[in-house]
Design a protein around this motif. Structure first.
Motif, PDB file in Angstrom:
ATOM      1  N   ALA A 189       0.842  -1.194   0.000  1.00 36.55           N
ATOM      2  CA  ALA A 189       0.000   0.000   0.000  1.00 36.55           C
ATOM      3  C   ALA A 189       0.881   1.249   0.000  1.00 36.55           C
ATOM      4  O   ALA A 189       0.639   2.216  -0.732  1.00 36.55           O
ATOM      5  CB  ALA A 189      -0.923  -0.013   1.217  1.00 36.55           C
ATOM      6  N   GLN A 190       1.928   1.174   0.826  1.00 39.24           N
ATOM      7  CA  GLN A 190       2.877   2.280   0.908  1.00 39.24           C
ATOM      8  C   GLN A 190       3.533   2.521  -0.455  1.00 39.24           C
ATOM      9  O   GLN A 190       3.686   3.653  -0.902  1.00 39.24           O
ATOM     10  CB  GLN A 190       3.944   1.879   1.939  1.00 39.24           C
ATOM     11  N   LEU A 191       3.866   1.420  -1.095  1.00 35.86           N
ATOM     12  CA  LEU A 191       4.528   1.489  -2.399  1.00 35.86           C
ATOM     13  C   LEU A 191       3.601   2.110  -3.437  1.00 35.86           C
ATOM     14  O   LEU A 191       3.985   3.015  -4.186  1.00 35.86           O
ATOM     15  CB  LEU A 191       4.935   0.075  -2.806  1.00 35.86           C
ATOM     16  N   ILE A 192       2.364   1.624  -3.492  1.00 38.43           N
ATOM     17  CA  ILE A 192       1.398   2.154  -4.463  1.00 38.43           C
ATOM     18  C   ILE A 192       1.191   3.652  -4.206  1.00 38.43           C
ATOM     19  O   ILE A 192       1.156   4.460  -5.135  1.00 38.43           O
ATOM     20  CB  ILE A 192       0.043   1.406  -4.347  1.00 38.43           C
ATOM     21  N   GLY A 193       1.072   4.013  -2.933  1.00 41.17           N
ATOM     22  CA  GLY A 193       0.903   5.426  -2.584  1.00 41.17           C
ATOM     23  C   GLY A 193       2.058   6.268  -3.101  1.00 41.17           C
ATOM     24  O   GLY A 193       1.861   7.355  -3.662  1.00 41.17           O
ATOM     25  N   ALA A 194       3.268   5.764  -2.920  1.00 37.60           N
ATOM     26  CA  ALA A 194       4.451   6.503  -3.358  1.00 37.60           C
ATOM     27  C   ALA A 194       4.472   6.647  -4.879  1.00 37.60           C
ATOM     28  O   ALA A 194       4.800   7.708  -5.413  1.00 37.60           O
ATOM     29  CB  ALA A 194       5.717   5.797  -2.880  1.00 37.60           C
ATOM     30  N   ILE A 195       4.101   5.590  -5.573  1.00 39.23           N
ATOM     31  CA  ILE A 195       4.102   5.627  -7.043  1.00 39.23           C
ATOM     32  C   ILE A 195       3.080   6.659  -7.529  1.00 39.23           C
ATOM     33  O   ILE A 195       3.298   7.365  -8.499  1.00 39.23           O
ATOM     34  CB  ILE A 195       3.784   4.222  -7.609  1.00 39.23           C
TER      35      ILE A 195
ATOM     36  N   GLU B 251       2.356   9.327  -6.139  1.00 42.08           N
ATOM     37  CA  GLU B 251       2.840  10.693  -5.925  1.00 42.08           C
ATOM     38  C   GLU B 251       3.867  11.111  -6.964  1.00 42.08           C
ATOM     39  O   GLU B 251       4.247  12.269  -7.038  1.00 42.08           O
ATOM     40  CB  GLU B 251       3.452  10.819  -4.522  1.00 42.08           C
ATOM     41  N   LEU B 252       4.331  10.165  -7.754  1.00 45.34           N
ATOM     42  CA  LEU B 252       5.293  10.521  -8.808  1.00 45.34           C
ATOM     43  C   LEU B 252       4.577  11.354  -9.866  1.00 45.34           C
ATOM     44  O   LEU B 252       3.372  11.195 -10.063  1.00 45.34           O
ATOM     45  CB  LEU B 252       5.844   9.253  -9.470  1.00 45.34           C
ATOM     46  N   PRO B 253       5.318  12.213 -10.600  1.00 48.92           N
ATOM     47  CA  PRO B 253       4.694  12.931 -11.711  1.00 48.92           C
ATOM     48  C   PRO B 253       4.118  11.921 -12.719  1.00 48.92           C
ATOM     49  O   PRO B 253       4.640  10.812 -12.847  1.00 48.92           O
ATOM     50  CB  PRO B 253       5.854  13.710 -12.328  1.00 48.92           C
ATOM     51  N   GLU B 254       3.081  12.324 -13.433  1.00 49.88           N
ATOM     52  CA  GLU B 254       2.348  11.400 -14.299  1.00 49.88           C
ATOM     53  C   GLU B 254       3.238  10.638 -15.289  1.00 49.88           C
ATOM     54  O   GLU B 254       3.184   9.419 -15.377  1.00 49.88           O
ATOM     55  CB  GLU B 254       1.264  12.176 -15.056  1.00 49.88           C
ATOM     56  N   ARG B 255       4.088  11.380 -16.014  1.00 55.55           N
ATOM     57  CA  ARG B 255       4.940  10.732 -17.023  1.00 55.55           C
ATOM     58  C   ARG B 255       5.861   9.726 -16.367  1.00 55.55           C
ATOM     59  O   ARG B 255       6.111   8.642 -16.879  1.00 55.55           O
ATOM     60  CB  ARG B 255       5.784  11.784 -17.770  1.00 55.55           C
ATOM     61  N   CYS B 256       6.393  10.123 -15.242  1.00 57.27           N
ATOM     62  CA  CYS B 256       7.323   9.277 -14.504  1.00 57.27           C
ATOM     63  C   CYS B 256       6.619   7.985 -14.091  1.00 57.27           C
ATOM     64  O   CYS B 256       7.140   6.879 -14.255  1.00 57.27           O
ATOM     65  CB  CYS B 256       7.812  10.060 -13.281  1.00 57.27           C
ATOM     66  N   ARG B 257       5.392   8.121 -13.598  1.00 57.14           N
ATOM     67  CA  ARG B 257       4.613   6.961 -13.173  1.00 57.14           C
ATOM     68  C   ARG B 257       4.326   6.027 -14.359  1.00 57.14           C
ATOM     69  O   ARG B 257       4.382   4.806 -14.247  1.00 57.14           O
ATOM     70  CB  ARG B 257       3.295   7.428 -12.550  1.00 57.14           C
ATOM     71  N   GLN B 258       4.026   6.649 -15.530  1.00 56.70           N
ATOM     72  CA  GLN B 258       3.725   5.833 -16.707  1.00 56.70           C
ATOM     73  C   GLN B 258       4.953   5.046 -17.165  1.00 56.70           C
ATOM     74  O   GLN B 258       4.860   3.862 -17.481  1.00 56.70           O
ATOM     75  CB  GLN B 258       3.200   6.724 -17.833  1.00 56.70           C
ATOM     76  N   VAL B 259       6.096   5.733 -17.190  1.00 61.46           N
ATOM     77  CA  VAL B 259       7.338   5.057 -17.578  1.00 61.46           C
ATOM     78  C   VAL B 259       7.600   3.892 -16.626  1.00 61.46           C
ATOM     79  O   VAL B 259       7.886   2.769 -17.034  1.00 61.46           O
ATOM     80  CB  VAL B 259       8.532   6.047 -17.559  1.00 61.46           C
ATOM     81  N   PHE B 260       7.458   4.178 -15.346  1.00 60.40           N
ATOM     82  CA  PHE B 260       7.670   3.155 -14.325  1.00 60.40           C
ATOM     83  C   PHE B 260       6.740   1.954 -14.545  1.00 60.40           C
ATOM     84  O   PHE B 260       7.160   0.798 -14.490  1.00 60.40           O
ATOM     85  CB  PHE B 260       7.427   3.770 -12.938  1.00 60.40           C
TER      86      PHE B 260
ATOM     87  N   LYS C  16      14.494   8.209 -10.797  1.00 55.15           N
ATOM     88  CA  LYS C  16      13.688   8.874  -9.774  1.00 55.15           C
ATOM     89  C   LYS C  16      12.755   7.856  -9.097  1.00 55.15           C
ATOM     90  O   LYS C  16      12.627   7.819  -7.874  1.00 55.15           O
ATOM     91  CB  LYS C  16      12.863   9.985 -10.425  1.00 55.15           C
ATOM     92  N   SER C  17      12.103   7.014  -9.907  1.00 56.28           N
ATOM     93  CA  SER C  17      11.165   6.071  -9.288  1.00 56.28           C
ATOM     94  C   SER C  17      11.885   5.020  -8.448  1.00 56.28           C
ATOM     95  O   SER C  17      11.349   4.567  -7.442  1.00 56.28           O
ATOM     96  CB  SER C  17      10.226   5.428 -10.316  1.00 56.28           C
ATOM     97  N   ALA C  18      13.107   4.649  -8.857  1.00 55.80           N
ATOM     98  CA  ALA C  18      13.851   3.658  -8.064  1.00 55.80           C
ATOM     99  C   ALA C  18      14.132   4.201  -6.666  1.00 55.80           C
ATOM    100  O   ALA C  18      13.983   3.498  -5.661  1.00 55.80           O
ATOM    101  CB  ALA C  18      15.158   3.295  -8.765  1.00 55.80           C
ATOM    102  N   ARG C  19      14.537   5.478  -6.609  1.00 59.50           N
ATOM    103  CA  ARG C  19      14.828   6.068  -5.293  1.00 59.50           C
ATOM    104  C   ARG C  19      13.575   6.159  -4.445  1.00 59.50           C
ATOM    105  O   ARG C  19      13.569   5.873  -3.261  1.00 59.50           O
ATOM    106  CB  ARG C  19      15.419   7.467  -5.461  1.00 59.50           C
ATOM    107  N   ARG C  20      12.494   6.561  -5.106  1.00 56.48           N
ATOM    108  CA  ARG C  20      11.235   6.738  -4.386  1.00 56.48           C
ATOM    109  C   ARG C  20      10.700   5.390  -3.875  1.00 56.48           C
ATOM    110  O   ARG C  20      10.170   5.304  -2.767  1.00 56.48           O
ATOM    111  CB  ARG C  20      10.240   7.413  -5.335  1.00 56.48           C
ATOM    112  N   CYS C  21      10.847   4.356  -4.691  1.00 55.96           N
ATOM    113  CA  CYS C  21      10.343   3.036  -4.292  1.00 55.96           C
ATOM    114  C   CYS C  21      11.145   2.477  -3.125  1.00 55.96           C
ATOM    115  O   CYS C  21      10.584   1.901  -2.201  1.00 55.96           O
ATOM    116  CB  CYS C  21      10.398   2.055  -5.461  1.00 55.96           C
ATOM    117  N   ALA C  22      12.463   2.631  -3.181  1.00 53.95           N
ATOM    118  CA  ALA C  22      13.290   2.124  -2.084  1.00 53.95           C
ATOM    119  C   ALA C  22      12.890   2.827  -0.788  1.00 53.95           C
ATOM    120  O   ALA C  22      12.773   2.207   0.267  1.00 53.95           O
ATOM    121  CB  ALA C  22      14.767   2.351  -2.385  1.00 53.95           C
ATOM    122  N   GLN C  23      12.636   4.127  -0.900  1.00 56.36           N
ATOM    123  CA  GLN C  23      12.228   4.886   0.276  1.00 56.36           C
ATOM    124  C   GLN C  23      10.890   4.347   0.808  1.00 56.36           C
ATOM    125  O   GLN C  23      10.718   4.143   2.007  1.00 56.36           O
ATOM    126  CB  GLN C  23      12.091   6.350  -0.135  1.00 56.36           C
ATOM    127  N   ALA C  24       9.951   4.115  -0.114  1.00 53.34           N
ATOM    128  CA  ALA C  24       8.628   3.640   0.309  1.00 53.34           C
ATOM    129  C   ALA C  24       8.711   2.247   0.927  1.00 53.34           C
ATOM    130  O   ALA C  24       8.005   1.939   1.883  1.00 53.34           O
ATOM    131  CB  ALA C  24       7.669   3.621  -0.880  1.00 53.34           C
TER     132      ALA C  24
END
Lengths: 194, 360
Positions: A111-117, A119-128, A158-166
């Motif tokens: 849940a934490q992970l999905i929440g963090a994803i 919060e990423l900017p839209e394009r970033c989330r789509q790429v991820f 960016k998403s890798a850093r954010r995911c590790a944090q989450a």
């Protein structure tokens, strides 16, 4: 290769929030916590390659290292009266041991992970999403979304850093209040006991 | 002394460069040099890599109809609150409508398996009883735990498909590919059958795993209780499960290697039982396995395939625990411990291993 020297570190990652809470109590500053945490991880990693008997409780071991790193840092700073440090240390052993069992919950982690994803900017989330959920290559994503491969790389970084944090730095429910209350409570009873 | 955030940034850039699967040997060497320069570098890289691999679980949200939606994880489509309660898209209720529904890369394998099964006659059996069956499957690198209505739990390993039917008189599982661990709820009135290729396993209340290597080569490992195993080609096959009374028995702490007409049972040390089931925790645990075997294990879980280019290292014995979807940590350990050289193919990210000292 009789041992995988990353094994301690990988276990320690699961209690990153506890390690951070521990470090924060000494530093009161998140950017110092980031610095010290890397030092903690480096020492945990080195312990994994040392020719020593196997450590049974890696979590307790990592916490001890976190405290040692924090102590070294405090001594270096010489800003905190030593009796306060001793007092705090006595509390941590209990508090953190209690918290460790509460953290590992895979749904909460997801849940934490999905929440963090989200919060990423839209394009970033789509790429991820295209990379990690559908397994598209970086090149395919670039041509599909009409962006450069370099941009794809930046979004993924960016998403890798954010995911590790989450995943690793999940907030423990009501952490600040709980710890503060416990601190005050124990401090009070300690005084009464004398 | 570099700052923490700079180290994290650099580690994330390395990770993404490497995970693209197109990194040259020079890039790998440069990464190694960066990690060797400071233990904090290596620790930061491992932290990101472990996180990056752990989120492969998100693949489970992929819709089974094969549609691609870059906004699959947007707020509109998935809510963290629901995930908190239910986890990720339980596989239950995702019935397969046909081969069209299967995820592309798996299709060829499924067809091969289907053809092989048809050849031994299971297909007709399957068709006749299709009513009441429920299908479950996992993709490459995924695993899933499901609960059945009788209280049995089933762990599905990577790239696994099975069908379940539970009636008042019996419980049937058709394992069509992959590997699964069954914790069977005790119910002496309803025997529990697992059909895997031409092999059939009968249990009442036990814990055992079944792995299909090919339709006529199946491994059974029993952790608790006792099961009866009927080999393909014998009378006790899927068409006559009642003849299993006379079939070979496999007890707790034993494993069976099942081939056409034969069930070879051998003892397995309790520690090794746990080790062989480490996949239920997303781990591969090796202890003296040959590099050849270890590489084959990793290849079951990952798109990026590892091959051994030098026969001289095939039989090197390896040990250690690794995440199933993290071949990079395995490769890194091989590099460190044996000086094995790594070459990553630019075209597809596949990894080739060479004996130390030899240029790739």
């Amino acid at each position: 290769m009789s041992k995988n020297d990353e094994r301690y570190l990988i276990q320690a990652l699961d209690i990153e929030c506890v390690l951070r809470a521990c470090l924060y109590r000494y530093t009161r500053n998140n950017s110092d916590v980031d610095e010290l945490l890397q030092e903690v991880y480096a020492r945990v990693l080195l312990a994994g390659s040392a020719d020593e008997p196997e450590i049974r409780s890696v979590r307790a071991f990592a916490l001890t290292i976190a405290r040692n790193v924090a102590f070294d840092w405090l001594r270096h700073r010489q800003v905190v009266p030593i009796e306060l440090v001793a007092d705090m240390e006595a509390l941590e052993v209990l508090d953190e041991a209690e918290q460790i069992d509460e953290i590992v919950n895979s749904h909460q982690e997801l849940a934490q992970l999905i929440g963090a994803i989200q919060e990423l900017p839209e394009r970033c989330r789509q790429v991820f999403t295209l990379r990690k959920v559908y397994g598209y290559s970086q090149k395919e994503i670039a041509s599909r979304m009409n962006i450069s491969e370099n941009t794809v790389e930046q979004h993924l970084t960016k998403s890798a850093r954010r995911c590790a944090q989450a995943l690793f730095d999940q907030p423990i429910a009501e952490r600040p209040a709980t710890l503060f209350d416990r601190f005050r409570r124990r401090k009070g009873s300690h005084v009464q006991g004398q | 002394m570099s700052k923490a955030s700079d180290i994290s940034d650099a580690a994330a850039e390395w990770l993404i460069r490497i995970e693209a699967g197109q990194a040259s040997s020079q890039t790998w060497d440069a990464l190694q040099a960066w990690m060797d320069a400071d233990p904090r570098h290596r620790a930061a890289f491992i932290r990101l890599r472990v996180g990056w691999n752990r989120i492969d679980r998100l693949k489970n949200v992929r819709p089974v109809d094969g549609t691609i939606n870059a906004d699959l994880l947007s707020r509109k489509n998935i809510s963290p609150a629901k995930v908190l309660i239910h986890g990720l898209q339980p596989l239950e209720g995702s019935p397969r409508k046909g081969l069209e529904d299967l995820f592309m890369p798996d299709r060829r394998r499924v067809l091969t398996t289907a053809a092989a099964i048809a050849a031994v006659g299971v297909f007709a059996w399957f068709g006749a009883y299709h009513h009441g069956w429920k299908s479950y499957e996992t993709g490459l690198g995924a695993r899933e735990k499901i609960g059945l209505t009788d209280g049995t739990t089933v762990d599905l390993n990577t790239n696994t498909a099975l069908d379940v039917r539970i009636t008042d008189s019996r419980r049937d599982i058709m394992l069509t590919r992959g590997e699964a661990l069954f914790h069977v709820a005790h119910d002496s009135n309803r025997p529990f059958y697992v059909v895997a290729g031409g092999t059939v396993v009968r249990a009442v209340g036990t814990a055992f795993s079944v792995r299909i290597r090919d339709p006529e080569h199946v491994d059974v490992l029993v952790a608790e209780g006792r099961v009866a195993v009927g080999a393909p080609g014998t009378e006790a096959n899927f068409e006559n499960p009642s003849l299993l009374a006379a079939a070979p028995k496999v007890s707790a702490g034993e494993a069976a290697n099942v081939r056409r007409n034969s069930v070879a049972v051998h003892r397995v040390h309790p520690k090794d039982v746990i080790r062989k089931l480490a996949w239920t925790e997303g781990q591969l645990a090796f202890q003296g396995e040959t590099l050849d075997d270890a590489v084959q294990e990793f290849n079951r879980y990952n798109q990026r395939q590892i091959t051994i280019a030098d026969p001289s290292i095939l039989k090197v014995q390896v040990g250690g625990s690794f995440s199933t979807t993290d071949p990079d940590s395995f490769i890194a350990a091989l590099q460190r411990s044996f000086g094995i050289r790594v070459h990553v193919e630019e075209r597809n990210g596949n990894i080739r291993l060479f004996a130390g000292g030899k240029p790739p």
